[in-house]
Design an enzyme around this catalytic site. Sequence first.
Site: not given
Lengths: 140, 563, 247
Positions: B28, B214, B216
């Site tokens: 990824h 997190q 985005h």
Amino acid sequence: MSERPTYTPFHPRWYRPPVSTWWWLKRPSSRAFILRELSSIFVAWFVVFFLLLVAAVGRGEAAYQEFLRWATNPGSVLINLVSLLFVVFHAVTWFNLAPRAMVVHIRGKRVPGKLIAASNYGAWVVTSILVAWIILAGSR
Amino acid sequence: MRAAIAIAETNPRLRVAVVSKVYPMRSHTVSAEGGAAGVIAADDSLDEHAYDTISGGDWLCDQDAVDEFVKEAPQELLRLEHWGCPWSRTPEGRIAVRAFGGMQKKRTWFAADKTGFHMLHTLFQTSLKYTSVVRYDEWFVTKLLVDDGRVQGVVAIELMSGKIQPILAKAVILCTGGCGRVFPFTTNASIKTGDGMALAYAAGAPLKDMEFIQYHPTGLPFTGILITEAARAEGGWLLNKDGYRYLQDYNLGTPEPEPVLRSMELGPRDRLSQAFVKEVEKGRAIDGPYGAVVHLDLRHLGRQVIDAKIPFVRELCQKYQNIDPVKELIPVRPVIHYVMGGVHTDIDGATPLAGLYAAGEVACVSINGANRLGSNSLPELLVFGARAGRAAAEYASTQTDPNSSLLAQAEDERRRLERDFLHKTDGAERLATIRTEMQETMEQGAGIYRSGEGLTRAADRLRELQERFRNVAMQDSSRTFNTELTAVLELSFMLDVAESIVHCALRREESRGAHQRTDFTGRDDERFLAHSLNYRNSDGSSRVEYLPVTITRWLPGERVYGR
Amino acid sequence: MDDRITLRLARYRPEEEAEPTFEEYEVPCRKDWVVLDGLNYIKDQLDGTLSFRWSCRMGICGSCGMTVNGEPKLTCETFLTDYAPGPVRIEPLQNFPVIRDLIVEMTDFMQKLTTIKPWIVRDEERPLAEGEYRQTPDEMSEYMQYSMCINCMLCYAACPVYSLDPKFIGPAAIALAQRYNLDSRDEGSGERLDILSQHEGIWACTFVGECTEVCPKDVDPAGAIQRYKLDAALTSLKSFLLPWGAR
């Protein structure tokens, strides 16, 4: 009658699809490709035709007249016409592909592909005019 | 890949096995767009990069690790340049750097907007040079083999044949990336299921700071495709339904026509995502087919700038959402992007479990603290991949061959997989249903804003899903490339990781960085200037302990942006 | 909005069948759904035994190449609505052995990739202390296009030469060799030419051009191979005319 497929747990049996003789009929692009490959036969024919012409000229006036008679019969004209179409097809596809193989730099800048193709076509036209002029001027 | 090369270079006599459930170039990292931070500009300094990282991480970063990181990052990026990575250049042919969210100076190296793609392919192709590196492509690891207190290999399924077999090793490095797939909206690929975290956790290594997830701020709804921060760094605006640059209402500076570092749209990711939730609450977001969105406006940049600086953004919008950013507004919403937490490691990538190392998103060193800055994760995987590789190589050189008793363990694992999944005939629960419910539970309970009540409810739901998982139905008993088997194993990994996230989040009674509690709104340095360590007890239950943060030079302060 | 479309899928179960069969499934046909979304719908809701590869769903990981209505495609960027009202025929990539359902075997490519030395070859490694190699944006643009390959294998699936002669090194690998040859930091073009001027290398290519047509990343492998042929011809011509000159 068909065999039971053999399979052991740790060895996958791959299926290899057979390639059909007529694979190239499936997609338009591969048909075009095969036509292009085929056109080489006609290019070769023109070379043979030209060599026969040269040979006939070499054997003197009579042989040359004989050759011309043979070349103007409808069969030969038809073959040459078909050949011409194939050769034009060959040339056009070749010039269209040429920029991909030729990367030319002038003063550090890469010449755009269209320009390369255009200059190829230009050279073709100029050569054709030149040849036509020689023949026509010679026949006068 | 970086770790594999480091081992091959440290000790060419060691044999390196790269075991991956996908071909290496599918990993990824390939999707990372924006860039990799490393100090090279003359007006920049290592201390400034360190300070930005630490303040961005809300003082939860270990400062000794950050110091090492910022020092080695430019070296590693340069090494990649020597290996052929096509970093974007200045007209003079030097490395070009760009601005990035949360960074005060321009220090982000980039390869157009396919930085991760170029880094991964450069690393993969360079690794082909080393004959001691042997790849096990499309082998799915199901268990770490531990004996005598040390990790001595793995059990893996060769997907093509279905063969389940041990791969013994003197040391194991986990480089399996994150776990974004435990959430419904994520930029993460379908392979990001937290495998390495769950494997380490099951083997007894603690997970650290798992509550810090997190978001985005700018992902496309439905697909979760990421619109890189570079789109905002080049001057993109975030607008609400009134066409208003709403970030100015959230203490993030005042709107200027030109982008300003650490201000407005270039503020840190967590603040931007939190502002989105508030806008939704105020009813100022736009209703789309997949829930609320705001708009990212690039139109004023013009076709030329967009095509020159962020062509991939335009390509993604056109190819996957049928929107042209030159002419249209892009609907965006916060999507899960990165997990700051991971397997607890020291500065050399070593976990408390002997013989087990980890690097990259799967690990938590920790340099990212409570919130990672954009463009720090790519250099992180290089710096700590290399360090873990070197450390593991040195450790392996001193170890004796793995014990033969491990083979019995591997045999047990094979029987477990066959009994519980491959030969299973009963079971009523649909795999996809459990997965979807887990993702919804996580979004509701452990999303951008959390509360004790919501987290407790999520913990209960996850327990219940763990129970229902035992009753999952298996349709596929084939040995050959059984992707239902891998999906069910991934789900079991994800359930473990999801529980760890919720447990850590429940116990951290404060708001810090990406972890925002509505019932504890302030940062509490008295009690929680510490890392959460989530261990698995021998009875399968979990416990959370705390480890003080290493503070060397920068005392905790307030995070200030836009001033 | 909630129309439906039929997918005709090639299934191959090596434990049970000697060759592939087709099965039909009906899936929702939404405006923003790609073929891959349809396949995932089948796997999650209708038939858990369907096998296929996928990962990023954004056209960069290269996993999800399949044959859609006869054409090699990345299924993550092929919209279902483009094939409405259907049915859509989905098969594994051509020219590769099929392992199962829509999954093909590509070890062959992985081995070929190593043979063309896809890394920077230097007579002398540059020390890190000397900083970066200087490379202008113009020099970069020479090879950049060829560095965009995601190894999705569509070009091999489209290449008739590869289908007739599996020894052919193939479009993506040759384009990658050219990517390194044209990189101003590299000094390995001679070594690579020795490998690629063999029969199964560049000269096996008959310039069908299909690889370039199907490439989702505009890498133009056909162009790379033709350029390579020209370079190779010039190199051998030079060494013939100037046998004493350094290569």
